[in-house]
Structure formats: C-alpha cells, structure tokens
Design a protein around this motif. Structure first.
Motif: not given
Length: 506
Positions: A209, A214, A217-218, A292-293, A296-297, A302-303, A306
């Motif tokens: 993490k 990463p 892929k996101e 999860t998406e 994950m960041p 970034q979170r 998302v």
C-alpha cells in the motif's frame, strides 16, 4: 452494506405495494370465485376478472380450468402470467401442460375422427397463442423434452385443419431454441465471472500500500469520467437483469407450506436461482470494489479524490435510473473501514453525497427511494429516448418485498384452496420487474472498463480494515488490538508468500 438473497430474520420491512387486505384473505370466510357445478367450456376467468369480484382463492383444478382456452374464450394475459408463475409451487410445468392438453383434447374432441373443422379452426389459434406466450415468458420450462413433446402433439392434432399451424410451430420452436441458447450462454458467463471474482479477492495488496508505483491499476487510471463509469455499470446491471427469469423469484423462497399436504414439485437441485444469486453477488462485489478503491491509495488527498469521484458516479447512476449501482456505491462508502477515515472525509467535498444518502434513506420503508423509483418508472413510460427508459430497481429491496409477501400469507387456505390473491400481488411485483429488465442498454460498451469492474482485485473485510488502519491510525485500544492481529495475519502470510516465490525463483 452487502446483501444476501434472503433478508435477516431481524430485518423489518413492509413490502412496497403489499396490499393490507391480503392478510385478511388468509381465512376461509373470504369470497371465493369458483365454479360449483364444474367448469363450462365458455366460462373462464375473463368474466370474473372483468365483470365480477377478483379471484381471491380457488381449487387448483378450477384455476387450471380457467387457463384452458376454448372456441370462444381466451384467458386474460394477466391471468396467464400469474397462474404460470405461481402454479409451479403446486404442480410441475410438464404435469400442468399435460393436464392442459388433456382437457383441450376432451373439450374439443381432438381424439375423434373426423374433426369438427369449423370448431377446431376457432380453437386452434387460441391454444397456439397460449403455448407461445408460455414459451416466451417461461422459456426454461421447455428445457425438458416432455414439454416440447406435448406442444408438438397438440399442434399435430389441430394441424389437419390448417397446415399453417406447422409453420407457426416451427417459428415458435426456433425462437425458443434461440432463447434457451442465450440463457445457457449467460449461465456459462456467470460461471466465468464468478471464478474471476473469487480469485480477485486479494489482501496481500495491503502489504504494498505504501509503495509507489502501486502494484495494481486503480479505477481513476482506467476511467476518470463519472458519467462513462455510470454507463458501464448500467450495462452490467441490465446484462444481469436480462438473464433473470420470473420463475426464479418463486423458487428462491419456496418452502414447505404447513397448510399444503402435497410434496414440492421441484427438489433443491432443480431450484434454478442461478441468475438471481449472481446478481446479488455482483452487488456485493461492487460494494467491496468501491471500498477497496477508497482505502487503497496511500495519500489522504488521493483517497479524497476517489471519494469525490464515486459520489459523482453515484449521482450519474441516479440520473440514469440505475438505483442498484447507486445503492451499491453508497453501501461501499458507508462500510466501517471507509466511514472511519475521518481525515480523508474531511478533505472531500461531500454535500452531494449526503443528498444521495437522503434519497436512499431506509426511513419510512425507503419512502424517498420508492418515490424516486415511481418517478423513474413514469419517465420510462412516457420517454421517447431509450436513455430515459432505464429503470433498474434496488434489487435487494425488491427481493425483500417479495420475501415478506411470501412470508406474510400461506400459499393455501385451511380449506385447501390456492390463495390466489397472494399470487396476483406477487405477479404484479414480478411483472413490473420483467418490464424493466427487457430494456436494452443504449450505451456503448468499453471493454477495458468492464474487464476492470469484473476482475480488479478487491479486499476482504479484514483486508479493508487493515488498509483503513494503515491509512489512518487506530483511535482506541480495540482498534489497535485488531490492527495488530490483522498485520500479523495478513502481512505475515504475504511475507511467507514472497519468500516462497523467491525460493522457487532461485
């Protein structure tokens, strides 16, 4: 939150459209529409449904007789659907079709020679129409060779009056075979998707993490346009809906009725609810994919991005009429590992999210959602554009509505009559769904996005919690203890896997 097919026993819902008067029809005192002196050829449910009080209960024999067409009677389409949907709880489709054909042969004297040509010419189109409706609405019933054999036999008996019946039969069977082939292909796809979805659950990604770039892929690298993603989600939803047969709703909740002395007409092995269960699994996967998406960041910014992205996707789903994906996204964002990320949520613009939450608020038996659903259904009926005709209901709530309708009243009354009023309501709810599921997706597909949605790795619940704790530290001792246990369990396994791979690679 993720859903199961059957609601938990403690969950309380009042089904939408569940008629309060149905509860009162569970007694023998209610009015019954039935032929006391035996069925007459010219009489059928049309008179009862149109001119008199509706059928609330009747014997199975009487209901079967109402299905039988004659020279001057054809059952209403609503009755045909209702009875064919519910009759399988009391009699298997092959046995029902055999009874139907036997009655027709006797009433129309199709076993006599010569035939009454004038009489059969009036009867022929009606029996052909009934059997065609059956194949169109419940095609899987005709997977059994006996069903097709009975169909061919009755047409063979009336064909001497008009050779065109053979041509019509050929066309009906050709269409039926195409439908059955499509259903079989859909079931094969479900098996493949399930296999890829199960293998995509991977908590070892948490170990990487904090590393950049990463390991996977996101979503934002695959699709950064909310409207496009909402379109692809809608495609998947409609694809799932297209494979669900109306009989699955009946078979999902079949159980031994205390007032029914007969044996179930299909075993556990023959209870085909494959497509319905696959759709529920898709909802759960989407919930976990969203969570999860978000978890994950490594960076808070970034979170937050998302979160804002999925809020916009959810809004686009609402505008399209895709309430199932909307609810899955909201459920994923409300999962505890996501909702505890207070610093992340503080960075995100969430005003639109709270509006969407309000629309899907369970208060008042999902009153706001049901109001929006009625609005979408009305728009669908009056729309000129296919994009405005889409209605995808929150499926788990529909299942719960049907579940509680099934639980609320027995299939048979104490006098042994079929509780038909219950099945009229069941057919209303399932029939509405059948109208919505026939909609073809008007959006172009993007294979890369669809592939990602079906196969992208997702965390289990433990993996989500660990990723969440790695993002924002535990706030109390309980969370600290859980974090420690999860690190030992998940990250320990990842380290062992890494060492094993290095050993085999050397």
């Amino acid at each position: 939150m993720p859903q199961t097919v059957c609601p938990a026993a403690g969950t309380m819902f009042t089904p939408s459209g569940f008629s309060p008067h149905l509860a009162s029809t569970c007694s023998e005192a209610d009015p019954v529409i039935e032929d006391e002196g035996g069925p007459q050829e010219a009489r059928g449910p049309g008179a009862c449904l149109a001119e008199g009080p509706p059928i609330t209960s009747a014997s199975l024999d009487t209901l079967i007789q109402h299905l039988v067409p004659t020279t001057d009677y054809y059952p209403e389409k609503a009755y045909v659907f209702t009875f064919l949907l519910s009759a399988r709880l009391f009699i298997s489709p092959p046995e029902l079709l055999a009874r139907l054909c036997e009655t027709c042969i006797k009433q129309q004297q199709l076993d006599q020679s010569p035939l009454d040509m004038a009489k059969v010419r009036k009867f022929g189109p009606k029996i052909l129409q009934l059997l065609t409706e059956w194949t169109e609405t419940f095609p899987t019933d005709f997977r059994e060779e006996k069903m097709v054999g009975l169909f061919k036999d009755i047409i063979h008996r009336i064909a001497p009056c008009d050779e065109a019946y053979w041509k019509t039969l050929s066309q009906v069977l050709q269409t039926l075979n195409q439908k059955l082939a499509a259903i079989a292909q859909g079931e094969e796809c479900i098996v493949k998707v399930n296999a890829s979805s199960v293998s995509s659950i991977s908590d070892k990604l948490v170990a990487f993490k904090t590393k950049s770039p990463p390991i996977q892929k996101e979503m934002l690298s695959i699709c950064n346009d909310p409207y496009t993603l909402a379109q692809q989600l809608t495609y998947i939803e409609l694809e799932h809906l297209s494979h669900i047969g109306p009989e699955e709703f009946v078979q999902a909740f079949v159980q031994k009725d205390k007032l029914d002395s007969t044996q179930p007409c299909f075993s556990e092995q023959k209870k085909k609810t494959t497509n319905l269960e696959a759709y529920v699994r898709w909802f759960n996967r989407l919930c976990y994919l969203v969570a999860t998406e978000i978890c994950m960041p490594a960076k808070k910014k970034q979170r937050a991005q998302v979160i804002e992205f999925f809020i916009d996707v959810a809004r686009e789903c609402f505008n399209i009429g895709n309430f199932n994906s909307l609810m899955a996204i909201i459920s994923g964002m409300n999962m505890s590992p996501v909702s505890r990320l207070k610093k992340t949520w503080g960075k995100a613009k969430t005003a639109k999210f709270f509006i969407l939450e309000h629309q899907m608020d369970p208060t008042g038996n999902f009153y706001n959602y049901r109001t929006a659903l009625r609005g979408a259904a009305h728009r669908s009926q009056t729309a000129n554009s296919n994009r405005e005709k889409i209605v995808i209901p929150f499926f788990s709530l529909l299942i719960k509505d049907i579940y509680f309708l099934n639980e609320g009243c027995a299939n048979r009354l104490p006098n042994g009559h079929v509780h038909f009023a219950k099945f009229v309501e069941l057919a209303r709810q399932v029939g509405e769904f059948m109208t919505w599921k026939q909609m073809e997706c008007p959006f172009e597909t993007d294979r890369s996005i669809l592939h990602y949605l079906h196969t992208a790795p997702i965390f289990s619940e433990d993996g989500l919690y660990l990723a969440s704790y790695e993002s924002e530290s535990p706030e109390n001792q309980v969370e600290k203890d859980r974090w420690k246990a999860l690190r030992s369990n998940i990250l320990g396994k990842t380290k062992e896997l890494k060492e094993l791979r290095e050993h085999h690679g050397s």
